[in-house]
Design a protein around this motif. Structure first.
Motif, mmCIF file in Angstrom:
data_model
loop_
_atom_site.group_PDB
_atom_site.id
_atom_site.type_symbol
_atom_site.label_atom_id
_atom_site.label_comp_id
_atom_site.label_asym_id
_atom_site.label_seq_id
_atom_site.Cartn_x
_atom_site.Cartn_y
_atom_site.Cartn_z
ATOM 1 N N ILE A 49 106.175 35.615 8.576
ATOM 2 C CA ILE A 49 104.874 35.368 9.225
ATOM 3 C C ILE A 49 103.906 36.505 8.906
ATOM 4 C CG2 ILE A 49 103.686 35.165 11.453
ATOM 5 C CD1 ILE A 49 105.223 32.654 10.702
ATOM 6 N N LEU A 50 104.383 37.739 8.972
ATOM 7 C CA LEU A 50 103.510 38.887 8.666
ATOM 8 C C LEU A 50 103.081 38.891 7.205
ATOM 9 C CD1 LEU A 50 105.248 41.671 10.777
ATOM 10 C CD2 LEU A 50 103.050 40.548 11.227
ATOM 11 N N LEU A 51 103.968 38.486 6.314
ATOM 12 C CA LEU A 51 103.598 38.374 4.905
ATOM 13 C C LEU A 51 102.566 37.272 4.714
ATOM 14 C CD1 LEU A 51 104.002 39.296 1.997
ATOM 15 C CD2 LEU A 51 105.976 37.767 1.864
ATOM 16 N N ALA A 52 102.724 36.161 5.408
ATOM 17 C CA ALA A 52 101.750 35.070 5.327
ATOM 18 C C ALA A 52 100.392 35.523 5.852
ATOM 19 C CB ALA A 52 102.246 33.857 6.104
ATOM 20 N N GLU A 53 100.403 36.388 6.865
ATOM 21 C CA GLU A 53 99.142 36.910 7.394
ATOM 22 C C GLU A 53 98.372 37.667 6.315
ATOM 23 O OE1 GLU A 53 97.497 40.004 10.796
ATOM 24 O OE2 GLU A 53 99.523 40.219 10.000
ATOM 25 N N LYS A 54 99.097 38.411 5.492
ATOM 26 C CA LYS A 54 98.454 39.169 4.415
ATOM 27 C C LYS A 54 97.901 38.250 3.321
ATOM 28 C CE LYS A 54 99.655 43.122 6.170
ATOM 29 N NZ LYS A 54 98.722 43.738 7.074
ATOM 30 N N LEU A 55 98.516 37.089 3.140
ATOM 31 C CA LEU A 55 98.150 36.192 2.046
ATOM 32 C C LEU A 55 97.102 35.145 2.418
ATOM 33 C CD1 LEU A 55 101.723 35.550 0.600
ATOM 34 C CD2 LEU A 55 99.970 37.102 -0.292
ATOM 35 N N VAL A 56 96.993 34.819 3.704
ATOM 36 C CA VAL A 56 96.100 33.737 4.134
ATOM 37 C C VAL A 56 94.901 34.318 4.874
ATOM 38 C CG1 VAL A 56 95.901 31.636 5.532
ATOM 39 C CG2 VAL A 56 98.042 32.144 4.334
ATOM 40 N N PRO A 57 93.712 34.222 4.275
ATOM 41 C CA PRO A 57 92.526 34.679 4.998
ATOM 42 C C PRO A 57 92.231 33.731 6.168
ATOM 43 C CG PRO A 57 91.924 33.713 2.895
ATOM 44 C CD PRO A 57 93.415 33.725 2.951
ATOM 45 N N GLY A 58 91.868 34.299 7.295
ATOM 46 C CA GLY A 58 91.582 33.488 8.472
ATOM 47 C C GLY A 58 92.770 33.331 9.401
ATOM 48 N N PHE A 59 93.912 33.927 9.055
ATOM 49 C CA PHE A 59 95.091 33.903 9.909
ATOM 50 C C PHE A 59 95.428 35.331 10.270
ATOM 51 C CE2 PHE A 59 99.881 34.044 10.013
ATOM 52 C CZ PHE A 59 100.005 33.482 11.271
ATOM 53 N N ARG A 60 95.455 35.606 11.592
ATOM 54 C CA ARG A 60 95.728 36.960 12.054
ATOM 55 C C ARG A 60 96.795 36.958 13.150
ATOM 56 N NH1 ARG A 60 91.259 36.639 10.189
ATOM 57 N NH2 ARG A 60 89.281 36.543 11.143
ATOM 58 N N VAL A 61 97.673 37.954 13.067
ATOM 59 C CA VAL A 61 98.706 38.165 14.079
ATOM 60 C C VAL A 61 98.637 39.635 14.464
ATOM 61 C CG1 VAL A 61 101.169 38.046 14.593
ATOM 62 C CG2 VAL A 61 100.171 36.397 13.033
ATOM 63 N N GLU A 62 98.673 39.918 15.762
ATOM 64 C CA GLU A 62 98.485 41.284 16.253
ATOM 65 C C GLU A 62 99.617 42.252 15.918
ATOM 66 O OE1 GLU A 62 95.847 42.780 17.720
ATOM 67 O OE2 GLU A 62 94.771 40.947 17.248
ATOM 68 N N GLY A 63 100.824 41.777 15.748
ATOM 69 C CA GLY A 63 101.917 42.695 15.453
ATOM 70 C C GLY A 63 103.231 41.958 15.272
ATOM 71 N N PHE A 64 104.276 42.754 15.109
ATOM 72 C CA PHE A 64 105.596 42.204 14.827
ATOM 73 C C PHE A 64 106.095 41.283 15.934
ATOM 74 C CE2 PHE A 64 110.178 42.491 15.376
ATOM 75 C CZ PHE A 64 110.607 41.977 14.167
ATOM 76 N N TRP A 65 105.980 41.716 17.194
ATOM 77 C CA TRP A 65 106.522 40.916 18.298
ATOM 78 C C TRP A 65 105.762 39.613 18.467
ATOM 79 C CZ3 TRP A 65 111.200 42.006 19.445
ATOM 80 C CH2 TRP A 65 111.657 43.308 19.319
#
Length: 114
Positions: free
Chosen positions: A75-91
């Motif tokens: 999920i965190l890797l996808a956050e880096k690859l997809v603009p417009g998708f953000r996740v606050e942290g690991f948990w």
């Protein structure tokens, strides 16, 4: 045709899960959710098996619980690859992956694509 339906269901699951986790997870639009679903499908097909093989000993020691960590990393890797998708942290990524999997399972059952 089944692949397209699964991608659409995954995009719906991503939108719904982001809505549930609103302050910490953000998906800008349905197009972003579609791109996210495609990226997650590719990452789960290519990167996840490699990570599972490399972390097999720790997965055995933790009785499979380390797979949740792998899902969060995807999920965190996808956050880096997809603009417009953000996740606050690991948990939050881990919670997002668990809830999205459950929602995706329910939607697939309703659509009959299990």
């Amino acid at each position: 045709m089944g692949f397209i339906v699964r991608i659409l269901l995954s995009a719906l699951a991503a939108m719904f899960t982001a809505y549930l986790l609103k302050p910490a997870v953000k998906v800008d639009s349905f197009v972003t959710a579609l791109i996210l679903a495609l990226v997650l499908a590719v990452l789960n097909a290519l990167v996840r098996p490699l990570l599972v093989v490399l972390t097999f000993p720790i997965t055995i020691v933790t009785l499979g619980l380390f797979l949740f960590v792998i899902n969060a990393l995807i999920i965190l890797l996808a956050e880096k690859l997809v603009p417009g998708f953000r996740v606050e942290g690991f948990w939050w990524a881990m919670l997002f992956s668990v809830i999205m999997a459950a929602v995706n399972y329910i939607l697939s059952g309703i659509a009959g694509t299990n």
